[in-house]
Scaffold this motif. Structure first.
Motif, PDB file in Angstrom:
ATOM      1  N   TYR A 169       1.989   6.001  -7.424  1.00  0.00           N
ATOM      2  CA  TYR A 169       0.939   6.857  -7.955  1.00  0.00           C
ATOM      3  C   TYR A 169       1.290   8.333  -7.800  1.00  0.00           C
ATOM      4  O   TYR A 169       0.870   9.156  -8.627  1.00  0.00           O
ATOM      5  CB  TYR A 169      -0.400   6.535  -7.289  1.00  0.00           C
ATOM      6  CG  TYR A 169      -1.028   5.268  -7.822  1.00  0.00           C
ATOM      7  CD1 TYR A 169      -0.705   4.787  -9.078  1.00  0.00           C
ATOM      8  CD2 TYR A 169      -1.943   4.541  -7.065  1.00  0.00           C
ATOM      9  CE1 TYR A 169      -1.272   3.626  -9.576  1.00  0.00           C
ATOM     10  CE2 TYR A 169      -2.518   3.379  -7.565  1.00  0.00           C
ATOM     11  CZ  TYR A 169      -2.174   2.930  -8.816  1.00  0.00           C
ATOM     12  OH  TYR A 169      -2.734   1.782  -9.304  1.00  0.00           O
ATOM     13  N   MET A 170       2.036   8.671  -6.765  1.00  0.00           N
ATOM     14  CA  MET A 170       2.535  10.047  -6.648  1.00  0.00           C
ATOM     15  C   MET A 170       3.471  10.376  -7.813  1.00  0.00           C
ATOM     16  O   MET A 170       3.371  11.446  -8.429  1.00  0.00           O
ATOM     17  CB  MET A 170       3.273  10.237  -5.319  1.00  0.00           C
ATOM     18  CG  MET A 170       2.378  10.442  -4.124  1.00  0.00           C
ATOM     19  SD  MET A 170       1.541  12.035  -4.179  1.00  0.00           S
ATOM     20  CE  MET A 170       0.546  11.916  -2.692  1.00  0.00           C
ATOM     21  N   VAL A 171       4.395   9.451  -8.104  1.00  0.00           N
ATOM     22  CA  VAL A 171       5.325   9.648  -9.222  1.00  0.00           C
ATOM     23  C   VAL A 171       4.553   9.735 -10.542  1.00  0.00           C
ATOM     24  O   VAL A 171       4.794  10.626 -11.362  1.00  0.00           O
ATOM     25  CB  VAL A 171       6.353   8.502  -9.287  1.00  0.00           C
ATOM     26  CG1 VAL A 171       7.225   8.629 -10.544  1.00  0.00           C
ATOM     27  CG2 VAL A 171       7.232   8.499  -8.042  1.00  0.00           C
TER      28      VAL A 171
ATOM     29  N   VAL B  83      -5.178   8.292 -11.273  1.00  0.00           N
ATOM     30  CA  VAL B  83      -4.337   7.946 -10.124  1.00  0.00           C
ATOM     31  C   VAL B  83      -4.761   8.702  -8.862  1.00  0.00           C
ATOM     32  O   VAL B  83      -4.416   8.285  -7.759  1.00  0.00           O
ATOM     33  CB  VAL B  83      -2.841   8.163 -10.424  1.00  0.00           C
ATOM     34  CG1 VAL B  83      -2.351   7.177 -11.459  1.00  0.00           C
ATOM     35  CG2 VAL B  83      -2.541   9.583 -10.856  1.00  0.00           C
ATOM     36  N   ILE B  84      -5.523   9.783  -9.020  1.00  0.00           N
ATOM     37  CA  ILE B  84      -6.107  10.417  -7.835  1.00  0.00           C
ATOM     38  C   ILE B  84      -7.036   9.416  -7.131  1.00  0.00           C
ATOM     39  O   ILE B  84      -6.961   9.217  -5.909  1.00  0.00           O
ATOM     40  CB  ILE B  84      -6.876  11.701  -8.214  1.00  0.00           C
ATOM     41  CG1 ILE B  84      -5.899  12.834  -8.553  1.00  0.00           C
ATOM     42  CG2 ILE B  84      -7.799  12.145  -7.065  1.00  0.00           C
ATOM     43  CD1 ILE B  84      -6.563  14.084  -9.101  1.00  0.00           C
TER      44      ILE B  84
ATOM     45  N   GLU C 239       0.807  -1.211   0.000  1.00  0.00           N
ATOM     46  CA  GLU C 239       0.000   0.000   0.000  1.00  0.00           C
ATOM     47  C   GLU C 239       0.845   1.268   0.000  1.00  0.00           C
ATOM     48  O   GLU C 239       0.511   2.245  -0.679  1.00  0.00           O
ATOM     49  CB  GLU C 239      -0.975  -0.047   1.181  1.00  0.00           C
ATOM     50  CG  GLU C 239      -2.113  -1.025   0.913  1.00  0.00           C
ATOM     51  CD  GLU C 239      -2.795  -1.536   2.170  1.00  0.00           C
ATOM     52  OE1 GLU C 239      -2.426  -1.083   3.270  1.00  0.00           O
ATOM     53  OE2 GLU C 239      -3.685  -2.397   2.042  1.00  0.00           O
ATOM     54  N   VAL C 240       1.959   1.245   0.733  1.00  0.00           N
ATOM     55  CA  VAL C 240       2.864   2.395   0.696  1.00  0.00           C
ATOM     56  C   VAL C 240       3.518   2.491  -0.683  1.00  0.00           C
ATOM     57  O   VAL C 240       3.643   3.575  -1.257  1.00  0.00           O
ATOM     58  CB  VAL C 240       3.930   2.294   1.803  1.00  0.00           C
ATOM     59  CG1 VAL C 240       4.960   3.413   1.654  1.00  0.00           C
ATOM     60  CG2 VAL C 240       3.285   2.375   3.177  1.00  0.00           C
ATOM     61  N   GLY C 241       3.929   1.331  -1.224  1.00  0.00           N
ATOM     62  CA  GLY C 241       4.547   1.322  -2.552  1.00  0.00           C
ATOM     63  C   GLY C 241       3.621   1.838  -3.627  1.00  0.00           C
ATOM     64  O   GLY C 241       4.032   2.624  -4.498  1.00  0.00           O
TER      65      GLY C 241
ATOM     66  N   ALA D 251       8.437   9.909  -3.150  1.00  0.00           N
ATOM     67  CA  ALA D 251       8.217  10.024  -4.598  1.00  0.00           C
ATOM     68  C   ALA D 251       9.059  11.143  -5.201  1.00  0.00           C
ATOM     69  O   ALA D 251       9.605  10.999  -6.301  1.00  0.00           O
ATOM     70  CB  ALA D 251       6.738  10.261  -4.882  1.00  0.00           C
ATOM     71  N   SER D 252       9.175  12.265  -4.495  1.00  0.00           N
ATOM     72  CA  SER D 252       9.971  13.382  -4.999  1.00  0.00           C
ATOM     73  C   SER D 252      11.467  13.071  -4.970  1.00  0.00           C
ATOM     74  O   SER D 252      12.222  13.555  -5.814  1.00  0.00           O
ATOM     75  CB  SER D 252       9.712  14.644  -4.161  1.00  0.00           C
ATOM     76  OG  SER D 252       8.353  14.998  -4.192  1.00  0.00           O
TER      77      SER D 252
END
Length: 398
Positions: free
Chosen positions: A86-88, A272-273, A79-81, A319-320
């Motif tokens: 999805y952020m990326v 992805v939102i 879930e974290v992955g 992600a950043s």
């Protein structure tokens, strides 16, 4: 089910080749449909009890402590992955939209676009449950079908590229092998969805004469038909058109028509939102349960506000810092999704259902377990190599 992992399937085909690639796509579709059926069946397999969470089923199958320690870390990684990927994906799709519609504008850092995308989630993450995000999920489903259609139809419109090559991209044997392993993780990620299936089924009313597995299984079958109609055309046509020069995101390879590619990237952002929220809700539930029941915090709106914002901020930070779409896709696909999707449902089926030893069900489950374990070992190896190679030339927060 139809997620951003679909965008990397043509790239995975380029690393696998025509024969192995098509075989892996079909075999993964069959295995994950089978394990999804097992999850749906086991949800109410025990009389007068519903397993509403993945770890609850694991605790019943393997014991209270072993089930918790065995499954919860896998769920957390999944879930974290997914949240990080999805952020990326959202940030990079926003960036591609910006660069497509305004090619003469000043370039903006990828990390800034990831932060812009994340700002939406600092608001949406405070919705209480799955039912409250039904509208967002519907929008995400519609646009996912839209950008998958754009991906393969625009590829067909471009036509087979001049001097297209279908051989392996890497010249060295070691590079070819590691890329092959990495591509297996890409495919595994694309078929992931089992980590939230029990939470979704828990929202369906259930009575003895009409158990929840009926409507849930119908939904799964429809979803998997759509998955096949999405994944196979994108993967096969994308590879056929661009060969081994295809990018790790098929939309990058599709440069024209600009307005259509810009629209497709915005569809990805909307999708992805919704996908981020679906994967984040079980995490929010887990975090808040630990804070209240284990650490004895008071269950207040302030607690929810702080805990959820910290989780979103964490996924934004990672992600950043490491915006490697293909490497992260493969790593989490192999290391985490292989467990929750390919072999943990089979292990729980053997423990709860106890099929006849050496019978068809017994053999089928053990074959899936072996395939899943191999995938869990070899896919992260290829992914880590990709991430290390990319990190050599990458500048943080560029």
């Amino acid at each position: 089910m139809v997620g951003a992992g679909m965008l990397g399937l043509p790239y995975a085909m380029a690393e696998l080749g025509w024969g192995p690639g098509a075989a892996v796509l079909v075999l993964s579709w069959i295995i994950t449909l089978y394990t999804m059926w097992q999850m749906v069946e086991m949800h109410e397999m025990v009389p007068e009890k519903r397993f509403d969470k993945y770890h609850e089923m694991a605790q019943y199958a393997f014991g209270q402590k072993l089930g918790l320690y065995f499954v919860v870390p896998q769920q957390l990684i999944v879930e974290v992955g997914v949240g990080i990927i999805y952020m990326v994906t959202g940030g990079k799709s926003l960036q591609m939209f910006h660069d497509t519609v305004c090619s003469s504008c000043k370039k903006i850092k990828t990390s800034y676009f990831i932060m812009i995308f994340a700002s939406v989630h600092f608001v949406l993450s405070h919705l209480p449950n799955f039912n409250s995000i039904a509208g967002i999920s519907l929008d995400a489903a519609v646009v996912s079908l839209s950008y998958y259609t754009i991906a393969w139809t625009a590829s067909l419109h471009r036509g087979v590229q001049p001097n297209v090559q279908y051989g392996y991209r890497e010249k060295s044997t070691a590079g070819t092998v590691f890329n092959f392993f990495s591509a297996l993780g890409d495919v595994a990620f694309a078929y992931g969805g089992h980590h939230v299936v029990l939470e979704i089924q828990a929202t369906i009313p259930s009575m003895p004469e009409k158990p929840s597995k009926g409507p849930m299984w119908r939904g799964v079958v429809i979803a998997y038909i759509i998955v096949a109609l999405c994944y196979f055309p994108v993967a096969l046509i994308g590879y056929w058109i661009f060969g081994n020069s295809v990018d790790n995101n098929i939309l990058i390879s599709l440069e024209k028509p600009a307005w259509l590619i810009a629209l497709a990237n915005m569809f990805v952002v909307v999708h992805v939102i919704g996908s981020y929220q679906i994967s984040a809700l079980p995490m929010f539930d887990m975090i808040e349960t630990v804070l209240v029941e284990k650490l004895h915090f008071k269950c207040t709106r302030t607690l929810r506000f702080i805990a959820r914002n910290i989780y979103v901020a964490f996924t934004v930070f990672v992600a950043s810092t490491f915006p490697f779409f293909d490497g992260l896709l493969s790593f989490f696909g192999g290391f985490a999704f292989a467990a929750t999707t390919y072999f943990l449902p089979c292990m729980m089926w053997l423990a709860i259902k106890k099929p006849r030893r050496f019978g068809l069900s017994w053999w089928t489950n053990w074959i899936c377990i072996v395939i899943g374990l191999l995938l869990m070992v070899i896919a992260p190896m290829g992914a880590l190599r990709q991430i290390i190679i990319q990190a050599k030339t990458y500048q943080f927060y560029s």
